[in-house]
Design an enzyme around this catalytic site. Sequence first.
Site, mmCIF file in Angstrom:
data_model
loop_
_atom_site.group_PDB
_atom_site.id
_atom_site.type_symbol
_atom_site.label_atom_id
_atom_site.label_comp_id
_atom_site.label_asym_id
_atom_site.label_seq_id
_atom_site.Cartn_x
_atom_site.Cartn_y
_atom_site.Cartn_z
ATOM 1 N N ASP A 92 0.938 -1.264 -0.057
ATOM 2 C CA ASP A 92 0.120 0.046 0.062
ATOM 3 C C ASP A 92 0.800 1.142 0.059
ATOM 4 O O ASP A 92 1.882 0.983 0.459
ATOM 5 C CB ASP A 92 -0.977 0.071 1.230
ATOM 6 C CG ASP A 92 -2.159 1.134 1.084
ATOM 7 O OD1 ASP A 92 -2.527 1.329 -0.194
ATOM 8 O OD2 ASP A 92 -2.490 1.591 2.222
ATOM 9 N N GLU A 93 0.321 2.356 -0.399
ATOM 10 C CA GLU A 93 1.010 3.585 -0.456
ATOM 11 C C GLU A 93 2.273 3.491 -1.076
ATOM 12 O O GLU A 93 3.392 4.155 -0.743
ATOM 13 C CB GLU A 93 1.198 4.262 0.838
ATOM 14 C CG GLU A 93 -0.294 4.497 1.426
ATOM 15 C CD GLU A 93 -1.139 5.389 0.702
ATOM 16 O OE1 GLU A 93 -0.690 6.156 -0.041
ATOM 17 O OE2 GLU A 93 -2.380 5.512 1.369
#
Length: 189
Positions: A92-93
């Site tokens: 994620d991110e």
Amino acid sequence: MFIEPSITGERRGWIEVVCGSMFSGKTEELIRRLKRAKIANLKVEIFKPAIDIRYNETQVVSHDANAIQSTPIDNSQTILLMATGVDVVGIDEAQFFDAEIMHVCETLAARGTRVIVAGLDMDYLGKPFGPMPQLLAIADYITKLHAICVKCGNIASISYRKTAQAGQVLLGEKDTYEPRCRKCYNEKE
């Protein structure tokens, strides 16, 4: 999607990238795909940048409060060490990781791992963000999600920063950012 064994019995890996602006549902989609992999009894590991502590230090959490346990890391190379024998890796991110994240994803896919990466494709200035352009270039599958413009209700693809604070990286939520379409973003009111 599923991991399909080849004729020789080896797994085939690939890279999926889920991108878009803030509030477009990237993390929600990442969590959905990872939970489905877990239901299929696949071994899943999830990683997020250690700097992202907006909602929780050790969980990937969507703006809708959907969550999944993850491992926060400072360096993308750590993923290779921690993902041995894993069927599916979620990241994620990704825009906050170092440039090596692209090579990490390629290495995992070459090992037969399904890699699902979520991240902002553009920063608050509408410019490509971190290693995301390189990840999009090597991805086998790309999903671009859109938010809804808070000004006019059209499709939004840019994360408008509501504060005057400079710098590409500024962690924030609805108090700091809002999704806007190209027209409303350029009006900057």
